[in-house]
Design an enzyme around this catalytic site. Structure first.
Site, mmCIF file in Angstrom:
data_model
loop_
_atom_site.group_PDB
_atom_site.id
_atom_site.type_symbol
_atom_site.label_atom_id
_atom_site.label_comp_id
_atom_site.label_asym_id
_atom_site.label_seq_id
_atom_site.Cartn_x
_atom_site.Cartn_y
_atom_site.Cartn_z
ATOM 1 N N ARG A 1 0.819 -1.221 0.000
ATOM 2 C CA ARG A 1 0.000 0.000 0.000
ATOM 3 C C ARG A 1 0.849 1.265 0.000
ATOM 4 O O ARG A 1 0.330 2.375 -0.103
ATOM 5 C CB ARG A 1 -0.912 0.019 1.232
ATOM 6 C CG ARG A 1 -1.852 -1.151 1.312
ATOM 7 C CD ARG A 1 -2.678 -1.081 2.568
ATOM 8 N NE ARG A 1 -3.590 0.037 2.545
ATOM 9 C CZ ARG A 1 -4.812 0.003 2.074
ATOM 10 N NH1 ARG A 1 -5.271 -1.106 1.562
ATOM 11 N NH2 ARG A 1 -5.569 1.074 2.097
ATOM 12 N N GLU B 1 5.245 0.452 -15.632
ATOM 13 C CA GLU B 1 5.185 0.583 -14.171
ATOM 14 C C GLU B 1 6.259 -0.213 -13.436
ATOM 15 O O GLU B 1 6.680 0.183 -12.367
ATOM 16 C CB GLU B 1 3.784 0.326 -13.614
ATOM 17 C CG GLU B 1 3.288 -1.075 -13.653
ATOM 18 C CD GLU B 1 1.868 -1.208 -13.091
ATOM 19 O OE1 GLU B 1 1.467 -0.431 -12.217
ATOM 20 O OE2 GLU B 1 1.158 -2.122 -13.537
ATOM 21 N N LYS C 1 -0.200 -0.038 -4.232
ATOM 22 C CA LYS C 1 -1.174 -0.972 -4.779
ATOM 23 C C LYS C 1 -2.581 -0.387 -4.771
ATOM 24 O O LYS C 1 -3.350 -0.569 -5.699
ATOM 25 C CB LYS C 1 -1.137 -2.249 -3.939
ATOM 26 C CG LYS C 1 -2.086 -3.323 -4.400
ATOM 27 C CD LYS C 1 -1.451 -4.140 -5.475
ATOM 28 C CE LYS C 1 -2.381 -5.169 -6.070
ATOM 29 N NZ LYS C 1 -2.101 -5.373 -7.485
#
Ligand code: M6R
Length: 614
Positions: free
Chosen positions: A27, A494, A609
């Protein structure tokens, strides 16, 4: 964005908190920290720039005593990633510590008001403003921590999930949420707080998902209490988790991303299990059957999503239009929410999100519901905010996706969209029995076909060596596989930081063709479908200008083999399920190039994420 963990019980809190932070590192991972209330009621706060492993090194010689604590892994929004801006933040007395996921939009105003009252600030964060406000209210009103938290949250505009501890109440931990997720784990004599259930699962499977505007009061040897912003008791709805610890580990793979790519035969099997009858063409999606009339009478579908989920949405558009003959629009949730959209109660809004926490998608859902549209969610994380905010929906059931680059969730989303189109098409009688049988067969065959496609891994690994150090890539596709080109390009950029552009192959001649030379490789997605002949001319146009071509083709395609520099052969599949199969070599190509470049594929720079902020 940002992960929160809290623990209150009898065990040493530090180990549990740090283990939890590792689980939540997807996260955000630019800094992390922990605050522990020691057995003699002192507050020890340790925080540092970098990953959770850096925090562990930093804490090696520190006093980590205490059975109550909160911890945080950060994805910076306000203030650069450094030691000072890292969470937890403490009030000026040094007694109250707070961790926060979200953004306090009016923090400037609050900060100015607190400065007038004599507060000074160490960090540039909005979070420090909140902890100082809590402390200010607590001192001014001489009230309890929970009353001060409630009072402060009334002043706040924005999104938050917070966990707070205070040495004045050393047996208490407070949690609260608005628009950012917070889960409470209820164990035997111990309670956990976390941004999702992954830090909790090995201690208890009993969880409560906090709702917006609720405050959890967790006290040692007392049952959990939840109150709303008016201090009225709220219901405590205990759910049982269906997740195992092994799902959260790498299972022998060097990276979560590779594990998740290789898991796809099983995850797609789980995704379709019980939904496509083992013989015949029947698709059973309870989210559709329970709202049959809505789907039969819908005038239009609007799909809202972000990133990879938006790419799945583009494939969904083609599926729903072709199979269920319904007009579909696909919108970036971040644009849609500010576009004053025209929505009516006859519209169905489909929100797609792996995490179920993406702030823009959640806001788009809220807007759609206000307009009276029926909202259908396609999520992975069970019990997530989006899953709970929608009228109905379908879980993709691919298990926790930890790698920041979405792989198995994408194929799960596309598979659910295929089943959805088939279910609606069957209801509306827009496809023939023969086509239904053909698509249902193709869906059932996906796990086997993915397994066959994964055999390309070794050749892609070798191929990646040729292209490791290029600066740009072009991805071309048509029809169902134009979104595959977008997704392939997103995967590469990415995790490898190579600039890559996805384009509809036929549009290349309207501009991007100018880029083509011997330094620009082009990935062309060219399975044997309706567009095959046309895409061959696109390949020739690239070759004629000195560009090299990596083509994803159907096994046995000798024509393209002759013109392309490299071919990646996939099994023959009906066009409408080809994006699922095509995505496998594209995921592997991105993965191997990134690994050869030495990139951290599971935690690429600047990303997180789950994007729970605007
Ligand atoms: O959890 P969501 O599906 O809502 O997330 C949307 C995007 O943030 C996500 O797909 C992102 O683009 C991924 N990093 C792509 O790999």
């Amino acid at each position: 964005m940002c992960g929160i963990v809290g623990y209150l019980g009898d065990k040493p809190a530090y180990e549990i908190l740090v283990k939890g932070l590792h689980r939540l590192e997807y996260r955000g991972y630019d800094s992390s920290g922990v605050a522990l209330v020691s057995s003699d009621s002192k507050l020890n706060v340790y925080k540092t720039r970098g990953k959770v492993a850096d925090l562990e090194r930093f804490c090696e010689e520190k006093d980590v005593d205490g059975t109550i604590g909160i911890a945080h892994t950060r994805w910076a929004t306000h203030g650069e990633p450094n030691d000072i801006n890292a969470h937890p933040h403490v009030g000026r007395s040094g007694n109250i510590a707070l961790v926060h996921n979200g953004t306090i939009e009016n923090y400037h105003v609050l900060k100015e008001a607190l400065e007038l009252e004599g507060c000074t600030f160490k960090s540039e964060t909005d979070t420090e403003v909140l902890v100082q406000l809590i402390e200010y209210i607590k001192e001014k009103n001489n009230c309890s921590l929970v009353d001060a938290v409630r009072g402060a949250l009334k002043e706040v505009v924005g999104a938050y999930a917070i966990a707070v501890v205070d040495t004045d109440e050393p047996d208490t931990m407070i949690g609260a949420r608005k628009s950012s997720p917070l889960v409470i784990g209820i164990g035997e004599g111990e309670t956990f707080l976390a941004s999702d259930a992954t830090p909790i699962i090995e201690y208890t499977d009993k969880v409560v998902y906090l709702n917006d505007d609720e405050i959890a009061i967790i006290r040692k040897n007392e049952p959990l209490q939840i109150v709303n912003s008016d201090n009225m008791p709220a219901a405590i709805d205990i759910k049982t988790l269906r997740m195992s610890v092994s799902q959260l580990e790498k299972g022998g793979y060097p990276h979560f991303m590779l594990k998740e790519i290789f898991e796809q035969p099983r995850t797609i099997h789980d995704c379709i299990r019980g939904r496509v009858a083992s013989s015949g063409d029947e698709v059973l999606l309870s989210g559709v059957t329970e709202h049959k009339e809505r789907f039969l009478n819908a005038h239009r579908v609007v799909i809202v999503a972000c990133g990879t989920s938006w790419h799945a949405g583009l494939i969904g558009k083609r599926l729903l239009q072709e199979i269920a003959r319904i007009p579909v629009e696909v919108e970036y949730a971040s644009e849609f929410r500010y576009s004053n959209p025209v929505l009516t109660p006859d519209d169905i809004v489909i929100a797609i999100s792996q995490s179920g926490e993406t702030a823009d998608t959640l806001a788009a859902i809220q807007m759609a519901r206000k307009c009276g549209a029926f909202v259908y969610g396609i999520c992975n994380v069970i019990g997530s905010s989006i899953a709970r905010a929608t009228d109905s929906g379908t879980y993709i059931h691919v298990g926790p996706e930890i790698g920041v680059a979405s792989t198995k969730a994408f194929t799960g989303q596309v598979t659910v969209l295929t089943m959805l189109a088939l279910a609606i098409g069957t209801l509306k009688n827009t496809i023939s029995k023969e086509t239904r049988l053909q698509i249902a067969d193709a869906i059932r065959a996906l796990p086997t076909l993915i397994s066959q496609t994964l055999k390309l891994n070794d050749s892609i690994e070798k191929l990646s060596g040729i292209y490791t150090y290029v600066h740009n890539f072009l991805y071309l596709g048509r029809g169902y596989n134009y979104p595959s080109a977008l997704e392939g390009a997103l995967k590469l950029k990415e995790i490898s930081y190579i600039h890559a552009e996805g384009y509809p192959a036929a549009e290349m001649k309207h501009g991007p063709i100018a880029l083509i030379d011997h330094e620009l490789p082009t990935v062309v997605i060219a399975p044997d479908d309706e567009m095959h002949e046309k895409i061959i001319s696109n390949i020739q146009q690239v070759k004629a200008r000195g560009g090299s071509v990596i083509a994803v083709v159907t096994k046995g395609d000798t024509t393209i083999k002759e013109i392309a520099d490299h071919v990646l052969e996939i099994p023959k599949v009906p066009e409408c399920v080809s994006p699922v199969i095509v995505s496998v070599p594209l995921q592997l190509l991105a993965y191997h190039i990134a690994i050869k470049k030495g990139c951290n594929v599971d935690m690429p720079r600047n990303l997180a994420k789950s994007v729970t902020v605007e």
